[in-house]
Design a protein around this motif. Structure first.
Motif, PDB file in Angstrom:
ATOM      1  N   GLY A  56      38.368  60.961  26.888  1.00 30.14           N
ATOM      2  CA  GLY A  56      38.629  59.535  26.810  1.00 30.14           C
ATOM      3  C   GLY A  56      38.261  58.800  28.077  1.00 30.14           C
ATOM      4  N   THR A  57      38.547  57.489  28.111  1.00 35.28           N
ATOM      5  CA  THR A  57      38.238  56.638  29.253  1.00 35.28           C
ATOM      6  C   THR A  57      39.435  55.753  29.560  1.00 35.28           C
ATOM      7  OG1 THR A  57      37.304  54.929  27.804  1.00 35.28           O
ATOM      8  CG2 THR A  57      35.778  56.578  28.689  1.00 35.28           C
ATOM      9  N   VAL A  58      39.394  55.081  30.736  1.00 35.12           N
ATOM     10  CA  VAL A  58      40.419  54.114  31.124  1.00 35.12           C
ATOM     11  C   VAL A  58      39.749  52.789  31.439  1.00 35.12           C
ATOM     12  CG1 VAL A  58      42.172  55.731  31.939  1.00 35.12           C
ATOM     13  CG2 VAL A  58      40.319  55.052  33.467  1.00 35.12           C
ATOM     14  N   SER A  59      40.512  51.694  31.333  1.00 40.95           N
ATOM     15  CA  SER A  59      39.948  50.355  31.484  1.00 40.95           C
ATOM     16  C   SER A  59      39.683  49.978  32.930  1.00 40.95           C
ATOM     17  CB  SER A  59      40.890  49.328  30.845  1.00 40.95           C
ATOM     18  OG  SER A  59      42.183  49.405  31.431  1.00 40.95           O
ATOM     19  N   THR A  60      40.296  50.633  33.880  1.00 41.25           N
ATOM     20  CA  THR A  60      40.059  50.362  35.293  1.00 41.25           C
ATOM     21  C   THR A  60      40.224  51.641  36.087  1.00 41.25           C
ATOM     22  OG1 THR A  60      40.774  49.097  37.230  1.00 41.25           O
ATOM     23  CG2 THR A  60      42.482  49.734  35.654  1.00 41.25           C
ATOM     24  N   GLU A  61      39.488  51.697  37.196  1.00 43.49           N
ATOM     25  CA  GLU A  61      39.640  52.836  38.103  1.00 43.49           C
ATOM     26  C   GLU A  61      40.622  52.526  39.220  1.00 43.49           C
ATOM     27  OE1 GLU A  61      35.785  53.838  39.486  1.00 43.49           O
ATOM     28  OE2 GLU A  61      35.096  54.610  37.534  1.00 43.49           O
ATOM     29  N   GLY A  62      41.223  51.323  39.172  1.00 51.56           N
ATOM     30  CA  GLY A  62      42.196  50.936  40.178  1.00 51.56           C
ATOM     31  C   GLY A  62      41.573  50.178  41.325  1.00 51.56           C
ATOM     32  N   GLY A  63      42.239  50.173  42.496  1.00 57.01           N
ATOM     33  CA  GLY A  63      41.784  49.446  43.670  1.00 57.01           C
ATOM     34  C   GLY A  63      42.944  49.259  44.633  1.00 57.01           C
ATOM     35  N   THR A  64      42.806  48.279  45.567  1.00 60.49           N
ATOM     36  CA  THR A  64      43.861  47.956  46.535  1.00 60.49           C
ATOM     37  C   THR A  64      44.496  46.632  46.140  1.00 60.49           C
ATOM     38  OG1 THR A  64      42.670  49.142  48.278  1.00 60.49           O
ATOM     39  CG2 THR A  64      44.371  47.566  48.965  1.00 60.49           C
ATOM     40  N   TYR A  65      45.825  46.601  46.055  1.00 59.61           N
ATOM     41  CA  TYR A  65      46.545  45.418  45.559  1.00 59.61           C
ATOM     42  C   TYR A  65      47.722  45.116  46.485  1.00 59.61           C
ATOM     43  CZ  TYR A  65      44.007  46.557  41.250  1.00 59.61           C
ATOM     44  OH  TYR A  65      43.025  46.844  40.327  1.00 59.61           O
ATOM     45  N   ASP A  66      48.120  43.814  46.503  1.00 55.29           N
ATOM     46  CA  ASP A  66      49.309  43.413  47.243  1.00 55.29           C
ATOM     47  C   ASP A  66      50.545  44.007  46.601  1.00 55.29           C
ATOM     48  OD1 ASP A  66      47.695  41.951  48.890  1.00 55.29           O
ATOM     49  OD2 ASP A  66      48.132  40.009  47.949  1.00 55.29           O
ATOM     50  N   GLU A  67      51.546  44.228  47.431  1.00 60.11           N
ATOM     51  CA  GLU A  67      52.827  44.718  46.932  1.00 60.11           C
ATOM     52  C   GLU A  67      53.364  43.765  45.873  1.00 60.11           C
ATOM     53  OE1 GLU A  67      57.129  46.249  48.672  1.00 60.11           O
ATOM     54  OE2 GLU A  67      55.927  44.814  49.832  1.00 60.11           O
ATOM     55  N   GLY A  68      53.834  44.361  44.770  1.00 58.86           N
ATOM     56  CA  GLY A  68      54.404  43.566  43.701  1.00 58.86           C
ATOM     57  C   GLY A  68      53.404  43.133  42.647  1.00 58.86           C
ATOM     58  N   THR A  69      52.117  43.426  42.869  1.00 54.94           N
ATOM     59  CA  THR A  69      51.105  43.054  41.879  1.00 54.94           C
ATOM     60  C   THR A  69      51.255  43.931  40.637  1.00 54.94           C
ATOM     61  OG1 THR A  69      49.562  42.429  43.620  1.00 54.94           O
ATOM     62  CG2 THR A  69      48.628  42.840  41.432  1.00 54.94           C
ATOM     63  N   SER A  70      51.154  43.318  39.455  1.00 54.72           N
ATOM     64  CA  SER A  70      51.212  44.047  38.185  1.00 54.72           C
ATOM     65  C   SER A  70      49.795  44.262  37.667  1.00 54.72           C
ATOM     66  CB  SER A  70      52.042  43.288  37.156  1.00 54.72           C
ATOM     67  OG  SER A  70      53.393  43.232  37.553  1.00 54.72           O
ATOM     68  N   VAL A  71      49.476  45.509  37.305  1.00 59.33           N
ATOM     69  CA  VAL A  71      48.150  45.869  36.796  1.00 59.33           C
ATOM     70  C   VAL A  71      48.324  46.565  35.453  1.00 59.33           C
ATOM     71  CG1 VAL A  71      46.010  47.133  37.238  1.00 59.33           C
ATOM     72  CG2 VAL A  71      47.310  46.182  39.154  1.00 59.33           C
ATOM     73  N   THR A  72      47.554  46.137  34.476  1.00 55.96           N
ATOM     74  CA  THR A  72      47.603  46.743  33.138  1.00 55.96           C
ATOM     75  C   THR A  72      46.401  47.658  32.959  1.00 55.96           C
ATOM     76  OG1 THR A  72      48.783  44.857  32.192  1.00 55.96           O
ATOM     77  CG2 THR A  72      47.622  46.314  30.658  1.00 55.96           C
ATOM     78  N   ILE A  73      46.661  48.869  32.526  1.00 56.24           N
ATOM     79  CA  ILE A  73      45.616  49.876  32.312  1.00 56.24           C
ATOM     80  C   ILE A  73      45.688  50.324  30.860  1.00 56.24           C
ATOM     81  CG2 ILE A  73      44.645  52.039  33.140  1.00 56.24           C
ATOM     82  CD1 ILE A  73      47.178  51.388  35.312  1.00 56.24           C
ATOM     83  N   THR A  74      44.534  50.478  30.224  1.00 57.36           N
ATOM     84  CA  THR A  74      44.478  50.939  28.832  1.00 57.36           C
ATOM     85  C   THR A  74      43.643  52.207  28.754  1.00 57.36           C
ATOM     86  OG1 THR A  74      44.684  48.680  27.997  1.00 57.36           O
ATOM     87  CG2 THR A  74      43.835  50.351  26.464  1.00 57.36           C
ATOM     88  N   ALA A  75      44.201  53.242  28.151  1.00 57.71           N
ATOM     89  CA  ALA A  75      43.483  54.499  27.930  1.00 57.71           C
ATOM     90  C   ALA A  75      42.929  54.509  26.512  1.00 57.71           C
ATOM     91  CB  ALA A  75      44.418  55.682  28.140  1.00 57.71           C
ATOM     92  N   THR A  76      41.647  54.845  26.378  1.00 56.03           N
ATOM     93  CA  THR A  76      40.984  54.841  25.071  1.00 56.03           C
ATOM     94  C   THR A  76      40.431  56.226  24.779  1.00 56.03           C
ATOM     95  OG1 THR A  76      40.359  52.515  25.362  1.00 56.03           O
ATOM     96  CG2 THR A  76      39.191  53.777  23.654  1.00 56.03           C
TER      97      THR A  76
END
Length: 584
Positions: A56-76
């Protein structure tokens, strides 16, 4: 006094005035000094790392974010897989929202979608009264019995017949022929709701090595062809006939001990048109010839081979027919591909036989096959079967064949069925052990007992060991498909591909079986293609023989092995019934 008062009053008033002014000056705030406003502190940042496992795959590989940032990831998931979970998070949902308060690593995991099969497993004990040598029962369920194993349906119930075997663990060392060791019974199992059970021990059908069988109406015939003895001249075995009467099969032996022969294949038909079923076996020998090759250093020459016919009598017994009275073998050496003299009976030593009415005249034809395929048809003038049609496989399919070098297309079994749905019987030849190519060769029928060359469908993997097959329509397109009986080559360690034969039988190394190479789909034109719509991985199954059958339109494979032997020599069998859901 008055003059003194005025100066005092004046002095007091001045004091009060000065004091008042001083107090007002003290209450005034000092001037303010303007200070610069400080910069707010920089927010903390965290790293999000997202990966996907195989499938399968994922919608993002991530990165660097500020504390408290919400990130949504989807696995397909990829086709044939399903989402299994997250490594690094307890969520079971394929879509995940994370709020970063620390460095975070997530891995989406996927698993094969296993909704294409249902598995029933159960254990069956075989008591230590089944065979004279219980190691033969172990061998019976480790693949040694595969040619003589089959399923049979009686009034909607499925039965599995597993042939008796002999010569395990050196039992036959030094035997003059197979009569020096005891035969062992067929074991019959019945399909029940939660698996399989031992149904019957056939002590009246004891065998050493069944190599082939044929079904015909309510009849079954079994041909034995063990290769035990000091030379091929001593290879002898038995034939059995079973007739379905009511809810049971009644069995009888076809030959006497004096009439035993090498019976690599067997056929059933009414060869003398008296309404009783007779038996043909081959490659037999002229058992009436007193000068036939018998010595331990003798390899029977070609001119000694003929087919043996056993005609059924009114009392149910069988008589071996006199040699050369049923088939008139051609003697022309131009028809024979590997013998130079005219004395050899052409088409006589075939290892594959089939009996069927090819032209609809009510009389059976006899089909035989080795490097060539021959059709014998009954001749009303001579009252014998005469050669009606002949073809050479090597010429037909372009093999540069040198007679006797073992590389030719050598048919080991024949199957007759309408392969292209035109209402005419075709034939399929099974070639499991050929250096120039393993697979299935078809000839398309013309309706008159002759055939046109069809297609050779190659089996590419040398590691797949199979012998015999069944023809059943499993995808509901009205064309019969090929289902192989196998004992090796289907094991897997990674669930993606099958192992090489060197590793295939190591129980610690395998994780299950893959069934794709045992299923070949009819293309409608005489060819067959391996099923590859998805990987048919069946995890947690260790089986030393796979037997296909079809029940209510669903394809099943029965897998079994000898699992354990206790101190009393009772054998425990591991049975696995795999039901496939491929074409719904």
């Amino acid at each position: 006094m008055k003059k003194l008062f005025y100066p005092l009053a004046f002095a007091l008033s001045a004091f009060l005035f000065i004091y008042s002014c001083s107090t007002e000056e003290d209450a005034t705030p000092p001037p303010q000094v303007q200070q610069p406003t400080p910069e707010p502190p920089a927010p903390k940042q965290y790293t999000l790392t997202v990966t996907a496992s195989e499938g399968g795959t994922v919608s993002t590989e991530g990165g660097t974010y500020d504390e408290g940032t919400s990130v949504t990831i989807t696995a397909t998931p990829a086709e044939g897989y399903e989402f299994a979970g997250w490594e690094g998070n307890d969520s079971t949902e394929a879509s995940l929202t994370v709020t970063l308060r620390a460095n975070t690593t997530l891995n989406a995991t996927f698993s094969l979608k296993l909704d294409y099969f249902e598995l029933q497993q159960n254990f069956i004990e075989i008591p230590n009264v089944t065979a004279t040598y219980m190691d033969n029962v172990v061998a019976q369920f480790q693949g040694n019995s595969i040619p003589g194993t089959f399923t049979y349906t009686i009034n909607g119930e499925i039965f599995l017949y597993v042939s008796g075997t002999a010569c395990s663990e050196g039992e036959c060392e030094g035997a003059y022929n197979i009569l020096d060791v005891p035969a062992n019974p067929y074991l019959v199992f019945k399909k029940i709701d939660d698996g399989w059970e031992l149904h019957e021990i056939l002590n009246d059908v004891k065998t050493w090595a069944v190599r082939n069988y044929q079904f015909r109406d309510n009849f079954i015939v079994l041909g034995g062809a063990n290769e035990e003895g000091l030379s091929p001249a001593q290879w002898v075995d038995n034939a059995f006939m079973g007739e379905l009467v009511g809810n049971e099969i009644q069995w009888k032996k076809v030959n006497s001990q004096e009439d035993m022969a090498f019976m690599h294949d067997i056929g059933i038909g009414d060869f003398n048109f008296d309404g009783l079923m007779d038996v043909i076996t081959g490659p037999g020998r002229d058992l009436s010839d007193p000068d036939r090759c018998r010595n331990v250093d003798c390899n029977p020459p070609g001119d000694e081979y003929i087919y043996n016919f056993y005609f059924q009598q009114n009392d149910g017994t069988f008589d071996l027919q006199e040699a050369y009275t049923i088939i008139d073998y051609p003697q022309d050496n131009e028809l024979h591909t590997d013998v130079l003299d005219d004395s050899t009976n052409f088409g006589n030593a075939s290892f594959a036989l089939e009996v069927i009415d090819l032209d609809g005249d009510g009389k059976d034809e006899i089909i035989s096959s080795t490097d060539w395929t021959v059709v014998y048809k009954y001749d009303e003038v001579s009252k014998k079967y005469m050669m009606h049609w002949y073809t050479n496989h090597n010429d037909d399919f372009g093999i540069d064949y040198i007679p006797g070098d073992g590389r030719g297309f050598f048919g080991e079994a024949i199957y007759s069925k309408d392969l292209n749905n035109d209402g005419i019987v075709d034939i399929l030849l099974e070639l499991p052990k050929v250096e120039t190519g393993r697979g299935f060769m078809t000839y398309i029928g013309n309706g008159d007992g002759t055939f046109n060359k069809g297609i050779f469908s190659y089996v590419s993997r040398d590691d797949l060991f199979w012998t015999q097959l069944i023809l059943e329509d499993i995808n509901n397109d009205s064309y019969p498909d090929i289902l192989l009986k196998s004992m090796d080559g289907y094991f897997t360690s990674d669930g993606i591909s099958t192992n090489s034969s060197g590793d295939s039988l190591d129980s610690d190394y395998i994780t299950g079986v893959i069934l794709n190479e045992l299923i070949w789909i009819n293309d409608g034109g005489g060819g067959f293609n391996q099923y590859n719509d998805k990987v048919l991985y069946i995890p947690n199954v260790d089986t030393r023989q796979l037997q296909p059958y079809v029940k209510e339109g669903k394809l099943h494979f029965i897998g079994f092995r000898a699992y354990d032997k206790d101190e009393l020599n009772n054998i425990t069998l591991d049975f696995n019934d795999i039901e496939l859901n491929l074409f719904e």
